[in-house]
Design a protein around this motif. Structure first.
Motif, mmCIF file in Angstrom:
data_model
loop_
_atom_site.group_PDB
_atom_site.id
_atom_site.type_symbol
_atom_site.label_atom_id
_atom_site.label_comp_id
_atom_site.label_asym_id
_atom_site.label_seq_id
_atom_site.Cartn_x
_atom_site.Cartn_y
_atom_site.Cartn_z
ATOM 1 N N SER A 1 -100.306 23.441 41.713
ATOM 2 C CA SER A 1 -100.467 22.962 40.332
ATOM 3 C C SER A 1 -100.128 24.016 39.279
ATOM 4 O O SER A 1 -100.075 23.695 38.093
ATOM 5 N N LYS A 2 -99.866 25.241 39.701
ATOM 6 C CA LYS A 2 -99.474 26.294 38.749
ATOM 7 C C LYS A 2 -97.956 26.337 38.558
ATOM 8 O O LYS A 2 -97.450 27.186 37.835
ATOM 9 N N ASN A 3 -97.238 25.402 39.208
ATOM 10 C CA ASN A 3 -95.775 25.389 39.139
ATOM 11 C C ASN A 3 -95.256 24.235 38.289
ATOM 12 O O ASN A 3 -95.814 23.148 38.289
ATOM 13 N N ILE A 4 -94.154 24.518 37.603
ATOM 14 C CA ILE A 4 -93.341 23.488 36.967
ATOM 15 C C ILE A 4 -92.035 23.476 37.750
ATOM 16 O O ILE A 4 -91.426 24.527 37.960
ATOM 17 N N VAL A 5 -91.615 22.298 38.177
ATOM 18 C CA VAL A 5 -90.396 22.155 38.967
ATOM 19 C C VAL A 5 -89.485 21.172 38.249
ATOM 20 O O VAL A 5 -89.829 19.993 38.099
ATOM 21 N N LEU A 6 -88.352 21.655 37.781
ATOM 22 C CA LEU A 6 -87.394 20.805 37.089
ATOM 23 C C LEU A 6 -86.174 20.662 37.997
ATOM 24 O O LEU A 6 -85.617 21.665 38.444
ATOM 25 N N ILE A 7 -85.774 19.422 38.264
ATOM 26 C CA ILE A 7 -84.740 19.165 39.263
ATOM 27 C C ILE A 7 -83.585 18.362 38.679
ATOM 28 O O ILE A 7 -83.776 17.278 38.115
ATOM 29 N N GLU A 8 -82.382 18.897 38.846
ATOM 30 C CA GLU A 8 -81.151 18.178 38.540
ATOM 31 C C GLU A 8 -80.625 17.585 39.846
ATOM 32 O O GLU A 8 -80.775 18.188 40.899
ATOM 33 N N TRP A 9 -80.024 16.414 39.781
ATOM 34 C CA TRP A 9 -79.462 15.719 40.952
ATOM 35 C C TRP A 9 -80.539 15.454 42.007
ATOM 36 O O TRP A 9 -80.318 15.557 43.203
ATOM 37 N N ALA A 10 -81.713 15.067 41.549
ATOM 38 C CA ALA A 10 -82.846 14.821 42.438
ATOM 39 C C ALA A 10 -82.632 13.633 43.366
ATOM 40 O O ALA A 10 -83.297 13.531 44.393
ATOM 41 N N GLN A 11 -81.714 12.748 43.039
ATOM 42 C CA GLN A 11 -81.468 11.602 43.915
ATOM 43 C C GLN A 11 -81.032 12.049 45.308
ATOM 44 O O GLN A 11 -81.193 11.309 46.280
ATOM 45 N N ASN A 12 -80.547 13.272 45.431
ATOM 46 C CA ASN A 12 -80.123 13.783 46.740
ATOM 47 C C ASN A 12 -81.304 14.187 47.625
ATOM 48 O O ASN A 12 -81.115 14.439 48.814
ATOM 49 N N ILE A 13 -82.497 14.260 47.047
ATOM 50 C CA ILE A 13 -83.699 14.615 47.830
ATOM 51 C C ILE A 13 -84.839 13.636 47.557
ATOM 52 O O ILE A 13 -86.011 13.970 47.747
ATOM 53 N N LYS A 14 -84.525 12.434 47.131
ATOM 54 C CA LYS A 14 -85.555 11.508 46.633
ATOM 55 C C LYS A 14 -86.689 11.242 47.613
ATOM 56 O O LYS A 14 -87.817 11.035 47.199
ATOM 57 N N ARG A 15 -86.439 11.313 48.912
ATOM 58 C CA ARG A 15 -87.524 11.035 49.863
ATOM 59 C C ARG A 15 -88.620 12.105 49.829
ATOM 60 O O ARG A 15 -89.721 11.881 50.293
ATOM 61 N N TYR A 16 -88.308 13.291 49.284
ATOM 62 C CA TYR A 16 -89.281 14.383 49.240
ATOM 63 C C TYR A 16 -89.936 14.558 47.866
ATOM 64 O O TYR A 16 -90.750 15.451 47.683
ATOM 65 N N LEU A 17 -89.584 13.702 46.921
ATOM 66 C CA LEU A 17 -90.147 13.813 45.577
ATOM 67 C C LEU A 17 -91.523 13.147 45.508
ATOM 68 O O LEU A 17 -91.744 12.110 46.125
ATOM 69 N N PRO A 18 -92.435 13.734 44.742
ATOM 70 C CA PRO A 18 -93.751 13.101 44.595
ATOM 71 C C PRO A 18 -93.650 11.815 43.772
ATOM 72 O O PRO A 18 -92.751 11.672 42.933
ATOM 73 N N LYS A 19 -94.558 10.908 44.006
ATOM 74 C CA LYS A 19 -94.559 9.630 43.289
ATOM 75 C C LYS A 19 -94.821 9.815 41.791
ATOM 76 O O LYS A 19 -94.329 9.053 40.972
ATOM 77 N N ASP A 20 -95.611 10.841 41.432
ATOM 78 C CA ASP A 20 -95.984 11.029 40.030
ATOM 79 C C ASP A 20 -95.050 11.951 39.253
ATOM 80 O O ASP A 20 -95.432 12.556 38.266
ATOM 81 N N LYS A 21 -93.806 12.011 39.676
ATOM 82 C CA LYS A 21 -92.813 12.829 38.969
ATOM 83 C C LYS A 21 -92.525 12.233 37.583
ATOM 84 O O LYS A 21 -92.752 11.046 37.351
ATOM 85 N N VAL A 22 -92.044 13.063 36.682
ATOM 86 C CA VAL A 22 -91.629 12.619 35.353
ATOM 87 C C VAL A 22 -90.106 12.520 35.385
ATOM 88 O O VAL A 22 -89.424 13.493 35.726
ATOM 89 N N VAL A 23 -89.576 11.356 35.040
ATOM 90 C CA VAL A 23 -88.122 11.161 35.064
ATOM 91 C C VAL A 23 -87.603 11.080 33.634
ATOM 92 O O VAL A 23 -88.031 10.213 32.855
ATOM 93 N N ILE A 24 -86.705 11.995 33.310
ATOM 94 C CA ILE A 24 -86.058 12.013 32.001
ATOM 95 C C ILE A 24 -84.615 11.601 32.210
ATOM 96 O O ILE A 24 -83.899 12.193 33.016
#
Length: 145
Positions: A107-130
């Motif tokens: 919880s001390k991390n901020i993770v910003l991801i470009e091209w996240a669709q390439n790893i979508k199975r590993y993304l948390p459900k509560d991600k923020v999508v911009i």
């Protein structure tokens, strides 16, 4: 969903900066932000403004070839900022070699991801999508939840 129109890279950076100033730490897990948009939509430009608001002085560029860059920060209870570019990931499982599960569990991390669709199975459900939509050479529509 809040949509803003950007007419320049400078405005896109300001929108990124403004978004970063409003973030809050979660009780568990990293704050995971996904930037969704086509090539040239302004994902890295948004990230530059976001990083500046976190106090990062280094030049922020897309980590296309190294996949991930990390920066120490001390903002709003966060300690690390991770910027990932998954454009070159061929198999989603490749992200795990970078310690991705451990990174997104802190919880001390901020993770910003470009091209996240390439790893979508590993993304948390509560991600923020911009969403960054390319309108023309200079104009973008940036939609923030």
């Amino acid at each position: 969903m809040n949509s803003q129109i950007s007419y320049s890279p400078n405005q896109t950076q300001k929108i990124g900066k403004s978004f970063a100033l409003d973030i809050k730490r979660k009780k568990s897990g990293a704050l995971v932000i996904v930037l969704d948009g086509d090539l040239g939509a302004g994902k890295t430009t948004f990230t530059q403004g976001f990083a500046k608001a976190l106090g990062i002085k280094k030049r922020v560029v897309s980590p296309t070839f190294v996949l991930m860059k990390q920066f120490k920060i001390n903002q709003k209870g966060f300690e690390m900022f991770y910027h990932l570019d998954c454009y070159r990931i061929a198999k989603p499982k490749e992200i795990l070699a970078l310690g991705f599960k451990e990174i997104i569990s802190d919880s001390k991390n901020i993770v910003l991801i470009e091209w996240a669709q390439n790893i979508k199975r590993y993304l948390p459900k509560d991600k923020v999508v911009i969403k960054l939509d390319f309108v023309d050479e200079k104009t973008r529509i940036i939609s923030i939840p």
